[in-house]
Design an enzyme around this catalytic site. Sequence first.
Site, short mmCIF file in Angstrom:
data_model
loop_
_atom_site.label_atom_id
_atom_site.label_comp_id
_atom_site.label_asym_id
_atom_site.label_seq_id
_atom_site.Cartn_x
_atom_site.Cartn_y
_atom_site.Cartn_z
CE1 TYR A 88 -4.13 -1.90 0.47
CE2 TYR A 88 -2.78 -3.25 1.90
CZ TYR A 88 -3.92 -3.06 1.19
OH TYR A 88 -4.89 -4.04 1.17
CG ASN A 109 -10.95 -2.18 -8.24
OD1 ASN A 109 -11.55 -1.84 -9.25
ND2 ASN A 109 -9.98 -3.07 -8.25
CB CYS A 117 -7.47 -4.03 -5.58
SG CYS A 117 -8.98 -5.00 -5.77
CG HIS A 118 -5.59 -9.83 -6.96
ND1 HIS A 118 -6.23 -9.25 -8.04
CD2 HIS A 118 -4.60 -10.60 -7.46
CE1 HIS A 118 -5.66 -9.69 -9.14
NE2 HIS A 118 -4.66 -10.50 -8.83
CD GLU A 145 -2.35 -12.27 -10.60
OE1 GLU A 145 -1.49 -11.63 -9.94
OE2 GLU A 145 -3.39 -11.75 -11.03
#
Length: 153
Positions: A88, A109, A117-118, A145
């Site tokens: 952040y 979002n 945002c993850h 991912e």
Amino acid sequence: MSALSMHSPVGDLTLFAEDDAIIALEWGWGSVQDPSDLLRRAKAALDDYFDEIAPLPDDLPLNPGGTPYRRKVWAALRQIPAGQTRTYAEIAALAGGSPRAVGGANAANPIPLFIPCHRVLASTGLGGYSGGEGLATKRQLLALEQRFTARHQ
């Protein structure tokens, strides 16, 4: 407004588009299904993403609305490559504001996954996530991912 729902490993998702741009992705099955070509493309991209075939494309037109500050945060999020994370504080350094303000923008979002945002973590751990099953969904997306990135390097 166009809408298209789909099944995914993180739960049912519904995509919404208006004026030839994606405006929202919500967890759950929508009561109205009125797919557009754009939403069919987005669904195919999500299917490839969840099947670990390809990362989500960055050329789909998105219109998340929001304040100028939130749009700045969301633009910074879209620069985080799949398989990578930022804190952040790192996003705050790019977009301005504080880590808490970045967290607020993340929570607001409207197009998660396409605005990833993850991929934003707290300096002391995972931070929060308001999509799907919360932190379990965030862990699942990050693991997906990581696997994809490891196989395609």
